[in-house]
Write an enzyme that holds these catalytic residues in place. Structure first.
Site, PDB file in Angstrom:
ATOM      1  CB  SER A 219     -11.974  -0.022  -1.246  1.00 45.61           C
ATOM      2  OG  SER A 219     -12.487  -0.941  -0.310  1.00 45.61           O
ATOM      3  N   GLY A 257     -10.547   4.107  -4.619  1.00 46.22           N
ATOM      4  CA  GLY A 257     -11.739   3.608  -3.950  1.00 46.22           C
ATOM      5  C   GLY A 257     -13.026   3.983  -4.308  1.00 46.22           C
ATOM      6  CD  GLU A 299      -2.969   6.180  -5.669  1.00 41.28           C
ATOM      7  OE1 GLU A 299      -3.557   5.337  -4.601  1.00 41.28           O
ATOM      8  OE2 GLU A 299      -1.807   6.204  -5.559  1.00 41.28           O
ATOM      9  NE  ARG A 302     -14.171  -1.647  -5.404  1.00 43.30           N
ATOM     10  CZ  ARG A 302     -14.165  -2.553  -4.670  1.00 43.30           C
ATOM     11  NH1 ARG A 302     -14.662  -4.017  -5.010  1.00 43.30           N
ATOM     12  NH2 ARG A 302     -13.268  -2.723  -3.740  1.00 43.30           N
ATOM     13  CE1 TYR A 343     -12.978  -7.402   1.865  1.00 41.62           C
ATOM     14  CE2 TYR A 343     -13.388  -7.937  -0.408  1.00 41.62           C
ATOM     15  CZ  TYR A 343     -12.600  -7.569   0.390  1.00 41.62           C
ATOM     16  OH  TYR A 343     -11.279  -7.433   0.011  1.00 41.62           O
ATOM     17  CB  CYS A 370     -14.735 -28.835   0.195  1.00 39.03           C
ATOM     18  SG  CYS A 370     -14.555 -29.980  -1.285  1.00 39.03           S
ATOM     19  CD  GLU A 371     -14.654 -22.620   3.585  1.00 43.93           C
ATOM     20  OE1 GLU A 371     -14.901 -22.075   4.619  1.00 43.93           O
ATOM     21  OE2 GLU A 371     -13.608 -23.162   3.214  1.00 43.93           O
ATOM     22  CE1 TYR A 400      -8.326  -4.819  -5.749  1.00 43.41           C
ATOM     23  CE2 TYR A 400     -10.510  -3.776  -6.335  1.00 43.41           C
ATOM     24  CZ  TYR A 400      -9.111  -3.563  -6.133  1.00 43.41           C
ATOM     25  OH  TYR A 400      -8.585  -2.394  -5.665  1.00 43.41           O
TER      26      TYR A 400
HETATM   27  C1  LIG Z   1      -6.381  -0.677  -3.527  1.00 44.11           C
HETATM   28  C2  LIG Z   1      -6.107   0.905  -3.624  1.00 44.11           C
HETATM   29  C3  LIG Z   1      -6.226   1.424  -4.880  1.00 44.11           C
HETATM   30  C4  LIG Z   1      -7.583   1.216  -5.577  1.00 44.11           C
HETATM   31  O1  LIG Z   1      -8.613   0.941  -5.092  1.00 44.11           O
HETATM   32  P1  LIG Z   1     -10.168   0.864  -5.618  1.00 44.11           P
HETATM   33  O2  LIG Z   1     -10.971   0.560  -4.648  1.00 44.11           O
HETATM   34  O3  LIG Z   1     -10.019  -0.434  -6.445  1.00 44.11           O
HETATM   35  O4  LIG Z   1     -10.249   2.102  -6.698  1.00 44.11           O
HETATM   36  C5  LIG Z   1      -5.624   2.828  -4.841  1.00 44.11           C
HETATM   37  N1  LIG Z   1      -4.852   2.934  -4.182  1.00 44.11           N
HETATM   38  C6  LIG Z   1      -4.271   2.456  -3.238  1.00 44.11           C
HETATM   39  C7  LIG Z   1      -3.069   2.819  -2.205  1.00 44.11           C
HETATM   40  C8  LIG Z   1      -4.902   1.290  -2.815  1.00 44.11           C
HETATM   41  O5  LIG Z   1      -4.316   0.509  -1.893  1.00 44.11           O
END
Ligand SMILES: *Cc1c(COP(=O)(O)O)cnc(C)c1O
Length: 442
Positions: A219, A257, A299, A302, A343, A370-371, A400
């Protein structure tokens, strides 16, 4: 006012949604809605989502991958309205749990355009997905292959599946590494032969139809090299499958990602270049292997949701430690943005409710939890006259943030407000204390 143009410069276009501007009086507006009005109507903190920007990003991916399937990764941020927008813009949707599936189904999302992920889908989730007509499942383990086959057989359907492969490429931010043995919980290892064995297992089961292979290499990735190496290895596996079984798999899903800009220092890939680069490498590898080019799938999560949203907070206290640092505390924190604590993520922030000519000072924007690790933004330059009651806005809050939000310290989770053409409307309301207390049964 003469200062308008100069002030506009503090909103780096790569970081802020397209509809974000400074008004003449210095206040921030998104899609024509003044954040002071949003704060008055919906309270703070609030996630403010630029609808046109979200839809434009969907369309940009749709167009760049015109001959491919674009699955919006719902885990980045999902609610009923978002699922509808994604459907309307012609994208498909990736869900990972029964809960995400429930949102998609409530939105009336076309089930054949759903992709069901997850390394430990329960039998109940498999049944619900198969029963709803989910287009494709990404099978992730040997146990799941048998479970899914049994569920599909019970339903009298031949379920389409991808096999999730770990190709030994791991990418994060600006670097990628090739891992020899794919040490992670997801998928079937390519190098060990587990992926080839999973393909054999699926092909033996008449209630499953293997339509392709899947991989997801990480990602927040900023260059195409990791994707190219993964594509190279995945096409090699497609060739192996044809050699062993005489079958040409028609689809190849190369995952999500793709990174975004959280600060002006980040330089994300252009989606058109990314699509062209990915297609070129797959075409080249397929030509070399004498394979037809499969239908590609990607896919992005983000890259679509992240840049569309800003979080608006109100400043509560300012604590100046001379010679050390200044802590500016806002009315949210790690319950609405866990990424900084989790992160060490970098963000930017601006004073959003007024103009200021004060000299900027680097401050720590802290939360109210509280951290001591509850920081929203480290070392961010903000006007030296920041005071309680000011509004501060943090961009790139769309992915996220709400989806990873918690009720830590019994803080109700903030609302998601969509803004478009000068009008604000609530997509997800703020939780109330009554919502929190409703779970206590005694
Ligand atoms: C998290 C994830 C995504 C999306 O990731 P991004 O970084 O938000 O683009 C796509 N495919 C799978 C299998 C994931 O686990």
């Amino acid at each position: 006012m003469t200062t308008t143009t100069a002030r506009a410069c503090d909103l780096e276009p790569v970081v802020w949604p397209a509809g974000a501007v400074r008004r003449d009086d210095g206040a921030l507006a998104v899609a024509g809605v003044d954040v002071r009005d949003l704060a008055a109507e919906f309270g703070t903190p609030a996630y403010v989502l630029d609808e046109d920007d979200f839809r434009a990003r969907c369309r940009a991916w749709r167009q760049a991958f015109a001959d491919a399937d674009v699955y919006y990764a719902g885990k980045a941020f999902l609610c009923t309205a978002i699922a509808r927008w994604v459907a309307e813009e012609g994208l498909s949707l990736d869900v990972c749990t029964g809960g995400e599936l429930a949102v998609a189904l409530k939105a009336g999302f076309p089930a054949e355009r759903l992709l069901f992920h997850g390394n430990n889908k329960s039998v109940a989730e498999l049944e619900r997905g198969v029963g709803a007509g989910v287009g494709r499942f990404v099978v992730d383990s040997a146990v799941e292959i048998d479970r899914l086959a049994a569920v599909a057989a019970q339903h009298g359907v031949r379920q389409r599946v991808y096999v999730r492969v770990t190709p030994g490429v791991e990418a994060h931010t600006h670097e990628y590494v090739q891992t020899g043995q794919e040490d992670q919980k997801f998928g079937f290892s390519l190098s060990s032969g587990a992926a080839a064995e999973a393909v054999r297992a699926v092909l033996r089961l008449p209630s499953l139809e293997l339509v392709g292979l899947h991989c997801h290499i990480g990602s927040h990735i900023f260059d195409v090299h990791g994707f190219k190496l993964a594509a190279h290895r995945m096409v090699a596996l497609l060739a192996e499958v044809r050699h062993e079984h005489g079958i040409v798999l028609p689809e190849l899903d190369l995952g999500g990602g793709q990174g975004i800009a959280y600060t002006a220092a980040d330089d994300p890939m252009d989606v058109v270049d990314f699509a062209a680069g990915l297609r070129a490498i797959v075409e080249k590898e397929c030509a070399a292997a004498d394979l037809p080019v499969p239908r590609l799938a990607v896919e992005p999560g983000r890259a679509i949701a992240g840049p569309t949203t800003v979080t608006v907070y109100e400043v509560g206290t300012v604590k100046d430690l001379p010679g050390l640092r200044t802590y500016v505390s806002v009315d949210g924190g790690m319950s609405d943005n866990i990424r900084t604590a989790l992160y060490d993520a970098r963000y930017t922030a601006v004073l959003a409710s007024r103009a200021s000519e004060a000299v900027p000072a680097n401050v720590t924007l802290a939360g109210k939890h509280c951290e001591s690790g509850d920081i929203v933004v480290h070392d961010v330059p903000l006007p030296g006259d920041l005071r309680p009651g000011d509004l501060v806005a943090v961009p790139s809050s769309g992915a996220y943030h709400r989806s990873m939000a918690s009720n830590y310290n019994h803080v109700p989770r903030p609302p998601v407000v969509a803004v478009k053409d000068g009008v604000a409307r609530l997509l997800v309301r703020r939780e109330t204390e009554a919502d929190l207390l409703a779970l206590d049964v005694e």
